[in-house]
Design a protein around this motif. Structure first.
Motif, mmCIF file in Angstrom:
data_model
loop_
_atom_site.group_PDB
_atom_site.id
_atom_site.type_symbol
_atom_site.label_atom_id
_atom_site.label_comp_id
_atom_site.label_asym_id
_atom_site.label_seq_id
_atom_site.Cartn_x
_atom_site.Cartn_y
_atom_site.Cartn_z
ATOM 1 N N ALA A 1 -71.042 -91.230 39.422
ATOM 2 C CA ALA A 1 -70.725 -89.805 39.355
ATOM 3 C C ALA A 1 -69.306 -89.595 38.832
ATOM 4 O O ALA A 1 -69.058 -88.682 38.034
ATOM 5 N N PHE A 2 -68.377 -90.428 39.264
ATOM 6 C CA PHE A 2 -67.009 -90.306 38.762
ATOM 7 C C PHE A 2 -66.951 -90.609 37.267
ATOM 8 O O PHE A 2 -66.315 -89.867 36.502
ATOM 9 N N LEU A 3 -67.607 -91.668 36.838
ATOM 10 C CA LEU A 3 -67.602 -92.014 35.415
ATOM 11 C C LEU A 3 -68.276 -90.935 34.576
ATOM 12 O O LEU A 3 -67.827 -90.607 33.477
ATOM 13 N N ARG A 4 -69.327 -90.336 35.111
ATOM 14 C CA ARG A 4 -70.017 -89.240 34.417
ATOM 15 C C ARG A 4 -69.080 -88.029 34.286
ATOM 16 O O ARG A 4 -69.019 -87.387 33.239
ATOM 17 N N ARG B 1 -68.164 -86.624 30.644
ATOM 18 C CA ARG B 1 -68.720 -85.308 30.299
ATOM 19 C C ARG B 1 -67.737 -84.180 30.612
ATOM 20 O O ARG B 1 -68.128 -83.033 30.794
ATOM 21 N N HIS B 2 -66.459 -84.510 30.655
ATOM 22 C CA HIS B 2 -65.426 -83.551 31.028
ATOM 23 C C HIS B 2 -65.458 -82.272 30.190
ATOM 24 O O HIS B 2 -65.148 -81.189 30.680
ATOM 25 N N ASP B 3 -65.845 -82.382 28.937
ATOM 26 C CA ASP B 3 -65.842 -81.211 28.061
ATOM 27 C C ASP B 3 -67.032 -80.288 28.312
ATOM 28 O O ASP B 3 -67.113 -79.200 27.739
ATOM 29 N N HIS B 4 -67.959 -80.682 29.187
ATOM 30 C CA HIS B 4 -69.111 -79.847 29.532
ATOM 31 C C HIS B 4 -68.955 -79.231 30.920
ATOM 32 O O HIS B 4 -69.935 -78.787 31.506
ATOM 33 N N HIS C 1 -69.814 -78.000 42.497
ATOM 34 C CA HIS C 1 -68.427 -78.445 42.507
ATOM 35 C C HIS C 1 -68.386 -79.969 42.562
ATOM 36 O O HIS C 1 -69.006 -80.581 43.430
ATOM 37 N N LEU C 2 -67.644 -80.569 41.648
ATOM 38 C CA LEU C 2 -67.608 -82.022 41.520
ATOM 39 C C LEU C 2 -66.287 -82.635 41.951
ATOM 40 O O LEU C 2 -66.259 -83.713 42.538
ATOM 41 N N LEU D 1 -58.913 -86.995 32.218
ATOM 42 C CA LEU D 1 -60.311 -87.399 32.355
ATOM 43 C C LEU D 1 -60.826 -88.232 31.187
ATOM 44 O O LEU D 1 -61.454 -89.269 31.414
ATOM 45 N N PRO D 2 -60.587 -87.844 29.932
ATOM 46 C CA PRO D 2 -61.103 -88.663 28.829
ATOM 47 C C PRO D 2 -60.537 -90.088 28.836
ATOM 48 O O PRO D 2 -61.245 -91.036 28.511
ATOM 49 N N GLU D 3 -59.285 -90.232 29.224
ATOM 50 C CA GLU D 3 -58.665 -91.560 29.271
ATOM 51 C C GLU D 3 -59.261 -92.412 30.385
ATOM 52 O O GLU D 3 -59.435 -93.615 30.235
#
Length: 115
Positions: free
Chosen positions: A41-44, A48-51, A76-77, A101-103
């Motif tokens: 879930a964390f990796l997702r 997918r941060h831009d969504h 909420h994530l 997040l992307p990094e």
């Protein structure tokens, strides 16, 4: 930066992002049934941060500000690990988290303390 996975009193798993100075930066706002599901879930979230949407709001307890990130369904994530006195400070923390997040998606084993 490290991501630690904790277990709560009901046996659910949640992640916590910790800075190099030991301060918690963000926490998961959802509980997962296994360690692996929590990690996925964390990796997702990172990939997918831009969504995802998010923002700053008053703390439920009052007297401060918190931030949160949610997916397209409204779940909420992630959220701030603490309450901030000032809106501007909370907003800055939120923006830094979103920018990293992307990094984090490609950090590898160091993120999990698996060096």
């Amino acid at each position: 930066m490290r991501c630690q996975i904790d277990i709560n009193g009901e046996g659910g798993f949640g992640w916590r992002l910790v800075a190099s100075n030991g301060r918690s930066v963000a926490v998961s706002l959802t509980s997962h049934d296994t360690h692996d599901h929590c990690r996925e879930a964390f990796l997702r979230l990172c990939k997918r941060h831009d969504h995802m949407a998010g923002g700053v709001q008053h703390s439920i307890e009052g007297g401060g500000w918190v931030w949160a990130v949610w997916d397209t369904s409204g779940s909420h994530l992630a959220g701030s690990a603490r309450t901030y006195e000032r809106h501007a400070t909370c907003r800055s923390s939120y923006e830094r988290f979103r920018a990293m997040l992307p990094e984090l998606a490609y950090s590898g084993p160091e993120l999990w303390g698996e060096t």
